[in-house]
Design an enzyme around this catalytic site. Structure first.
Site, PDB file in Angstrom:
ATOM      1  N   GLN A   1      -4.004  -1.917   9.851  1.00 53.57           N
ATOM      2  CA  GLN A   1      -4.207  -2.780   8.873  1.00 53.57           C
ATOM      3  C   GLN A   1      -5.025  -3.915  10.205  1.00 53.57           C
ATOM      4  O   GLN A   1      -4.264  -4.152  11.852  1.00 53.57           O
ATOM      5  CB  GLN A   1      -3.236  -3.543   8.513  1.00 53.57           C
ATOM      6  CG  GLN A   1      -2.861  -5.078   7.630  1.00 53.57           C
ATOM      7  CD  GLN A   1      -4.026  -4.706   6.585  1.00 53.57           C
ATOM      8  OE1 GLN A   1      -3.791  -3.395   5.957  1.00 53.57           O
ATOM      9  NE2 GLN A   1      -3.840  -5.546   6.175  1.00 53.57           N
TER      10      GLN A   1
ATOM     11  N   LYS B   1       0.720  -1.401  -0.187  1.00 54.80           N
ATOM     12  CA  LYS B   1      -0.420  -0.110   0.283  1.00 54.80           C
ATOM     13  C   LYS B   1       0.964   1.158  -0.255  1.00 54.80           C
ATOM     14  O   LYS B   1       0.517   2.566  -0.388  1.00 54.80           O
ATOM     15  CB  LYS B   1      -1.454   0.048   1.353  1.00 54.80           C
ATOM     16  CG  LYS B   1      -2.368  -0.915   1.252  1.00 54.80           C
ATOM     17  CD  LYS B   1      -3.118  -1.103   2.626  1.00 54.80           C
ATOM     18  CE  LYS B   1      -4.078  -2.060   2.545  1.00 54.80           C
ATOM     19  NZ  LYS B   1      -4.736  -3.344   3.229  1.00 54.80           N
TER      20      LYS B   1
ATOM     21  N   ASP C   1     -10.999   2.664   4.181  1.00 55.76           N
ATOM     22  CA  ASP C   1     -11.103   1.587   3.985  1.00 55.76           C
ATOM     23  C   ASP C   1     -12.776   1.487   4.375  1.00 55.76           C
ATOM     24  O   ASP C   1     -13.232   0.269   3.539  1.00 55.76           O
ATOM     25  CB  ASP C   1     -11.101   0.678   5.362  1.00 55.76           C
ATOM     26  CG  ASP C   1      -9.101   0.078   5.201  1.00 55.76           C
ATOM     27  OD1 ASP C   1      -9.108  -0.377   4.237  1.00 55.76           O
ATOM     28  OD2 ASP C   1      -8.587  -0.146   6.543  1.00 55.76           O
TER      29      ASP C   1
HETATM   30  N1  GUN Z   1      -7.266  -6.869   6.572  1.00 53.40           N
HETATM   31  C1  GUN Z   1      -7.289  -7.567   5.379  1.00 53.40           C
HETATM   32  N2  GUN Z   1      -8.208  -7.488   4.353  1.00 53.40           N
HETATM   33  C2  GUN Z   1      -7.702  -5.481   4.508  1.00 53.40           C
HETATM   34  C3  GUN Z   1      -8.293  -3.989   4.619  1.00 53.40           C
HETATM   35  O1  GUN Z   1      -8.452  -3.503   3.343  1.00 53.40           O
HETATM   36  N3  GUN Z   1      -8.252  -3.603   5.495  1.00 53.40           N
HETATM   37  C4  GUN Z   1      -7.378  -3.489   6.185  1.00 53.40           C
HETATM   38  N4  GUN Z   1      -7.760  -2.499   6.936  1.00 53.40           N
HETATM   39  N5  GUN Z   1      -7.204  -4.287   6.630  1.00 53.40           N
HETATM   40  C5  GUN Z   1      -7.620  -5.621   6.598  1.00 53.40           C
END
Ligand code: GUN
Length: 292
Positions: A96, A52, A119
């Site tokens: 995350q 990311k 998110d």
């Molecule tokens: N863990 C698995 N997928 C995601 C996501 O799209 N965002 C976040 N913050 N954590 C994750």
């Protein structure tokens, strides 16, 4: 058979965002900034967050990474989120997941300013999604919608089966596919762990579109797929493979070799939906910068 190539579709999204950040820089303005919080040393989470951050750089976005030991207190995490909520140079905040067991995910998600919730996990934004209002669409289902749009996949009036009902993928995916939207207007069935196997097979074999997000390698194969169906594989399971450089391989929820013998279009893993998740996140961060 069409390969729904995430490299191609995500490159198109990123090129458009880079054009926008280049114009912002030329006008002497700041560019969107994403703040990511990573707790602990989960290998998969480390990889996703690093990707990311790297993608932010490639698209001309600013980014900052806040790392915490897995012993961090919930209060310390909430305090960091509050600092980022108040920081006018930060447009998007992501924490995350998963978080360590002693931390309440829901409390952390609710602490994020909904206007910075790139998110799309905050209940206020989920409510807006359900009501078809302008919001942040969770990155993975958003990425799937961008993929469908890029490859001009017709969805109106189609039967879609979503396998999985998580807050991150399955639930928002089923809402989006049924919504009034160029990539929506499907008749959606959401299957989950309590769907009897015979029902699952029956529903899948009549589906025009299948989105599977269960984290079980090879869960879907040709025997469940209607000829000509579109198959979207959201699975990303690490399986041990001593012959692989990293000691593991990434496997999707779909048996790709089998699926391509009957489907009209399939997303590969890796190189499919995973790349689109990042594209969705970047688009949300630009949206946060512009003001939701
Ligand atoms: N863990 C698995 N997928 C995601 C996501 O799209 N965002 C976040 N913050 N954590 C994750």
């Amino acid at each position: 058979m069409l390969v729904l190539d995430g490299k191609i579709a995500s490159a198109a999204v990123k090129a458009s965002l880079l054009e926008q950040t280049t114009a912002l820089k030329a006008a002497g303005k700041r560019t969107p900034h994403l703040a990511a919080i990573l707790v602990g040393t989960n290998g998969a989470s480390e990889t996703y967050v690093a990707s990311k951050v790297k993608n932010c750089e490639e698209t001309g976005f600013g980014s900052s990474l806040y790392r915490f030991e897995d012993t961090v207190s919930e209060a310390a995490l909430l305090a960091q989120i509050e600092v980022l909520n108040q920081d006018t140079n930060v447009d998007g905040i992501l924490v995350q997941l998963p978080l360590p067991k002693h931390i309440d995910d829901a409390k952390v998600i609710e602490a994020i300013d909904p206007k910075k919730d790139v998110d799309g996990f905050h209940p206020a934004n989920v409510g807006r999604l359900v009501q078809g209002l302008n919001t942040f669409i969770p990155a993975t289902p958003y990425g799937v919608m961008l993929m469908l749009a890029h490859f001009n996949i017709e969805t109106k009036g189609k039967r879609a089966v979503v396998i999985g009902r998580s807050n991150i993928v399955g639930r928002p995916m089923s809402i989006l596919l049924s919504a009034e939207h160029p990539q929506g207007n499907c008749t959606v069935t959401c299957c989950h762990r309590y769907t009897p196997k015979e029902d699952l097979i029956d529903l899948c074999s009549k589906a025009d579109i299948i989105v599977v997000a269960v984290g079980i390698p090879d869960f879907v194969d040709a025997s469940m797929i209607k000829p000509g169906a579109v198959i979207i594989d959201v699975g990303i399971t690490r399986v041990i493979d001593p012959t692989a450089a990293k000691g593991f391989r990434i496997k999707g929820d779909v048996n790709y070799a089998s699926a391509i013998t009957v489907a009209s279009a399939v997303t590969p893993v890796p190189g499919g939906v995973g790349l689109m998740t990042i594209a969705g996140l970047l688009k949300n961060t630009m949206k946060a910068y512009q003001g939701l």
